[in-house]
Design a protein around this motif. Structure first.
Motif, mmCIF file in Angstrom:
data_model
loop_
_atom_site.group_PDB
_atom_site.id
_atom_site.type_symbol
_atom_site.label_atom_id
_atom_site.label_comp_id
_atom_site.label_asym_id
_atom_site.label_seq_id
_atom_site.Cartn_x
_atom_site.Cartn_y
_atom_site.Cartn_z
ATOM 1 N N ARG A 411 0.789 -1.184 0.098
ATOM 2 C CA ARG A 411 0.002 -0.055 -0.091
ATOM 3 C C ARG A 411 0.855 1.189 -0.129
ATOM 4 O O ARG A 411 0.498 2.231 -0.580
ATOM 5 C CB ARG A 411 -1.066 0.017 1.218
ATOM 6 N N LEU A 412 1.871 1.132 0.637
ATOM 7 C CA LEU A 412 2.704 2.313 0.833
ATOM 8 C C LEU A 412 3.582 2.633 -0.765
ATOM 9 O O LEU A 412 3.597 3.754 -1.032
ATOM 10 C CB LEU A 412 4.111 2.175 1.926
ATOM 11 N N ASN A 413 3.884 1.425 -1.068
ATOM 12 C CA ASN A 413 4.508 1.689 -2.691
ATOM 13 C C ASN A 413 3.501 2.397 -3.440
ATOM 14 O O ASN A 413 3.870 3.281 -4.460
ATOM 15 C CB ASN A 413 4.946 0.342 -3.189
ATOM 16 N N GLU A 414 2.263 1.893 -3.452
ATOM 17 C CA GLU A 414 1.211 2.469 -4.157
ATOM 18 C C GLU A 414 0.768 3.918 -4.197
ATOM 19 O O GLU A 414 0.697 4.417 -5.039
ATOM 20 C CB GLU A 414 -0.282 1.458 -4.208
ATOM 21 N N ARG A 415 0.876 4.186 -2.759
ATOM 22 C CA ARG A 415 0.472 5.551 -2.413
ATOM 23 C C ARG A 415 1.465 6.369 -2.858
ATOM 24 O O ARG A 415 1.313 7.494 -3.392
ATOM 25 C CB ARG A 415 0.306 5.553 -0.943
ATOM 26 N N ALA A 416 2.895 6.044 -2.808
ATOM 27 C CA ALA A 416 3.861 7.130 -3.395
ATOM 28 C C ALA A 416 3.844 7.172 -4.737
ATOM 29 O O ALA A 416 3.856 8.334 -5.246
ATOM 30 C CB ALA A 416 5.266 6.436 -2.979
ATOM 31 N N GLY A 421 5.511 9.949 -7.005
ATOM 32 C CA GLY A 421 6.616 9.336 -6.610
ATOM 33 C C GLY A 421 7.240 7.739 -7.155
ATOM 34 O O GLY A 421 6.810 7.623 -8.126
ATOM 35 N N THR A 422 8.183 7.362 -6.212
ATOM 36 C CA THR A 422 8.649 6.011 -6.567
ATOM 37 C C THR A 422 8.540 4.976 -5.584
ATOM 38 O O THR A 422 8.660 5.674 -4.345
ATOM 39 C CB THR A 422 9.975 6.300 -7.089
ATOM 40 N N CYS A 423 8.428 3.886 -5.694
ATOM 41 C CA CYS A 423 8.476 2.785 -4.808
ATOM 42 C C CYS A 423 9.644 2.584 -4.046
ATOM 43 O O CYS A 423 9.661 2.146 -2.870
ATOM 44 C CB CYS A 423 8.013 1.326 -5.384
ATOM 45 N N SER A 424 11.063 3.328 -4.543
ATOM 46 C CA SER A 424 12.101 3.296 -3.792
ATOM 47 C C SER A 424 12.992 4.269 -3.962
ATOM 48 O O SER A 424 13.318 4.603 -4.965
ATOM 49 C CB SER A 424 13.026 1.869 -4.007
ATOM 50 N N GLY A 425 13.409 5.228 -2.992
ATOM 51 C CA GLY A 425 14.376 6.275 -3.211
ATOM 52 C C GLY A 425 15.843 5.896 -3.203
ATOM 53 O O GLY A 425 16.747 6.429 -3.775
ATOM 54 N N GLU A 426 16.047 4.856 -2.439
ATOM 55 C CA GLU A 426 17.508 4.374 -2.221
ATOM 56 C C GLU A 426 17.758 2.818 -1.853
ATOM 57 O O GLU A 426 18.803 2.453 -2.121
ATOM 58 C CB GLU A 426 18.078 5.281 -1.391
ATOM 59 N N SER A 435 7.157 -6.274 -8.056
ATOM 60 C CA SER A 435 5.896 -6.004 -8.068
ATOM 61 C C SER A 435 5.542 -4.768 -8.214
ATOM 62 O O SER A 435 4.798 -4.274 -9.124
ATOM 63 C CB SER A 435 4.805 -7.196 -7.233
ATOM 64 N N ALA A 436 6.191 -4.060 -7.488
ATOM 65 C CA ALA A 436 6.023 -2.524 -7.288
ATOM 66 C C ALA A 436 6.493 -1.796 -8.471
ATOM 67 O O ALA A 436 5.925 -0.961 -8.734
ATOM 68 C CB ALA A 436 6.589 -2.064 -5.836
ATOM 69 N N LEU A 437 7.519 -2.329 -8.955
ATOM 70 C CA LEU A 437 8.325 -1.942 -10.034
ATOM 71 C C LEU A 437 7.647 -2.183 -11.337
ATOM 72 O O LEU A 437 7.273 -1.038 -12.014
ATOM 73 C CB LEU A 437 9.697 -2.500 -10.237
ATOM 74 N N VAL A 438 6.784 -3.062 -11.320
ATOM 75 C CA VAL A 438 5.891 -3.523 -12.661
ATOM 76 C C VAL A 438 4.622 -1.906 -12.372
ATOM 77 O O VAL A 438 4.518 -1.691 -13.411
ATOM 78 C CB VAL A 438 5.226 -4.801 -12.546
ATOM 79 N N ASP A 439 4.069 -2.023 -11.279
ATOM 80 C CA ASP A 439 3.180 -0.924 -11.334
ATOM 81 C C ASP A 439 3.686 0.372 -11.452
ATOM 82 O O ASP A 439 2.897 1.122 -12.207
ATOM 83 C CB ASP A 439 2.581 -1.214 -9.814
ATOM 84 N N GLU A 440 4.709 0.635 -10.880
ATOM 85 C CA GLU A 440 5.321 2.092 -11.288
ATOM 86 C C GLU A 440 5.880 2.560 -12.810
ATOM 87 O O GLU A 440 5.495 3.270 -13.477
ATOM 88 C CB GLU A 440 6.609 2.303 -10.256
ATOM 89 N N MET A 441 6.420 1.613 -13.370
ATOM 90 C CA MET A 441 7.134 1.763 -14.679
ATOM 91 C C MET A 441 6.261 1.407 -15.847
ATOM 92 O O MET A 441 6.502 1.885 -17.013
ATOM 93 C CB MET A 441 8.388 1.045 -14.752
ATOM 94 N N GLY A 442 5.410 0.607 -15.918
ATOM 95 C CA GLY A 442 4.289 0.263 -16.835
ATOM 96 C C GLY A 442 5.215 -0.295 -18.135
ATOM 97 O O GLY A 442 6.134 -1.139 -17.755
ATOM 98 N N ASP A 443 5.006 0.110 -19.280
ATOM 99 C CA ASP A 443 5.673 -0.218 -20.552
ATOM 100 C C ASP A 443 7.286 -0.037 -20.635
ATOM 101 O O ASP A 443 7.870 -0.385 -21.212
ATOM 102 C CB ASP A 443 4.905 0.499 -21.686
ATOM 103 N N ALA A 444 7.607 0.900 -19.663
ATOM 104 C CA ALA A 444 8.944 1.163 -19.646
ATOM 105 C C ALA A 444 9.682 0.074 -19.256
ATOM 106 O O ALA A 444 10.972 -0.160 -19.518
ATOM 107 C CB ALA A 444 9.153 2.326 -18.684
#
Length: 467
Positions: A411-416, A421-426, A435-444
């Motif tokens: 939920r935190l990843n999705e909210r960011a 924002g991004t699922c991880s700053g560092e 799985s969070a990267l899939v949701d964030e980056m999409g076709d990229a």
């Protein structure tokens, strides 16, 4: 070209046995198959289950790394680069076994070019050792992720830390690097020049690749002059929102603050108990200002005036090194302090990064979510760039708690991401945030996979990470 999923099929038992046999003859005692050594080279820093490599080889130079990689490539055996093992998302796990290449012995400082403000180091050099070496030159390397991580590991995970608001992250401070790619080529990604428009930016491609594109064998870093004067301080606030708003105004006013860390009330409580401090148990900012004696004092004074507008308590600041060291040691020991809030618990540490205008909203929502789940979840943030960390204290023997924690992180990843924002700053992606990267980056993500497949079609470089 399709990226082979090296974690989908069976272990390459025949290939692994052949590689270990050759490496044993070649490296002797520097090839270790003992359980304890292999365990030390798997993931141990959070709850993610350990997955041990079949052997650990201790390389001493780039030529040896190249030799190891070529042998593994011939037999399609997984390779897992290893620095100090301080990553937090399972980056050094070996889901299908293979060979862990330990670069700790590659710890030479190859060049220090004081006039050009740069240096060249091998990947096993740690940030603390580098700064000790640089001290007499009047220069320092500013990236400080907390742990005494290796420079190679910091480059591989695109590390950041407490100084990032002024000095940037690893992507801003790596000028070039050398690496051995999956086909055994030893490449150089750039030069010592401060800018270039020659071809693709391979340096930044490898910085943050988490060992999935190659094994880093040297890194060329930017350096900075040691400030004439350094002032650190602590400033309490009524709420997290007040603290964040003070940060926003500080940055908008152009005050070149070097460090600006937010600790919520629970983090302050833990820090007081563990490190012997006596700060009010309320949200607070830990700050540091760099400059001449006069400019550092002016920066601290200006911040104090801004903080007062947001109802701050007394801003206590000091320039003595002993006092400053005590403050930042307490900040860096926060992980261990946090564990004392629930003795026997395991820490699940996660991070996200959002635009600074949404930071207060994201932290507030995370606090409410943690409270509803019944978790002790102290929060600390590198608030100058919108990055914050949540540490959940869980009983790792409780599947219910682990499940609830994973749901919280999701939920935190999705909210960011929703907040821009991004699922991880560092911390990176590793195994934990795929799985969070899939949701964030999409076709990229398709493009990322194509790059990976082009450079490592057999997927032997740290398989099972990022994708």
């Amino acid at each position: 070209m399709v990226l082979k999923d090296a974690t989908a099929g069976p272990r390459n038992e025949k290939g692994i046995a052949a590689v270990i046999g050759v490496l044993k003859q070649r490296f002797g005692e520097r090839l270790n198959t003992g359980h304890s050594t292999r365990e030390q080279h798997s993931h141990t820093t959070t709850y993610i289950p350990e997955q041990l490599p079949d052997a650990v080889v201790f390389a001493e130079n780039g030529a040896e790394v190249q030799e190891i990689v070529r042998l593994c490539a011939d037999h399609e055996v997984p390779i897992i680069p290893f620095g100090t093992g301080s990553s937090l998302e399972g980056q050094v796990n070996a889901p299908l076994g293979g060979i862990s290449i330990d670069t700790a012995s590659m710890n030479r400082i190859l060049e220090v070019n004081a006039e050009d403000l740069d240096c060249v180091v091998e990947p096993g050099v740690t940030r603390e050792d580098l700064n000790v070496h640089l001290r007499d030159t009047g220069l320092f390397f500013p990236i400080d992720p907390g742990a005494n991580a290796s420079i190679g590991g910091m480059a591989a995970t695109r590390a950041s830390g407490t100084n990032a608001v002024r000095y940037g992250t690893m992507k801003d401070n790596v000028l070039s690097l050398t690496a051995v790619t999956a086909d055994g080529r030893h490449i150089t990604t750039g030069s010592r020049a401060r800018k270039s428009s020659a071809g693709y930016d391979l340096t930044r491609l490898f910085v943050g690749s988490e060992g999935t594109l190659g094994v880093i064998t040297s890194v060329t870093l930017r350096l900075f002059g040691i400030p004439q004067s350094i002032i650190s301080g602590v400033c309490p606030f009524p709420t997290v929102s007040d603290a964040v708003n003070a940060v926003i105004m500080t940055i908008q006013m152009g005050i070149p603050v070097a460090r600006i860390e937010l600790l919520d009330a629970l983090s302050i409580k833990a820090t007081n108990a563990y490190s012997g401090l006596s700060n009010p148990e309320m949200p607070a900012l830990f700050l540091e200002f760099h400059g001449t004696e006069q400019s550092a004092k002016e920066q601290a004074k200006m911040f104090g005036e801004i903080a007062a507008e947001f109802g701050s308590g007394e801003f206590i600041w000091a320039g003595e090194q002993e006092e400053r060291s005590k403050l930042w040691k307490a900040r860096h020991n926060l992980y261990f302090a946090t564990l004392q809030l629930r003795p026997g618990a395991k820490a699940i540490a996660t991070d996200v990064c959002v635009p600074i205008s949404r930071l207060s909203d994201c932290i507030g929502a995370a606090q409410e979510d943690a409270a509803e789940c019944g978790f002790a979840a102290p929060i600390v943030g590198h608030v100058g760039d919108g990055n914050f960390h949540v540490t959940l204290l869980v009983d790792e023997d409780s599947s219910a708690e682990i499940g609830a924690a994973e749901a919280f992180v999701s939920r935190l990843n999705e909210r960011a991401v929703v907040m821009g924002g991004t699922c991880s700053g560092e911390h990176g992606i590793g195994q934990g945030k795929k799985s969070a990267l899939v949701d964030e980056m999409g076709d990229a993500l398709v493009t990322m996979r194509q790059i990976k497949a082009g450079l490592d079609p057999a997927n032997i470089m740290n398989p099972g990470k990022i994708f």
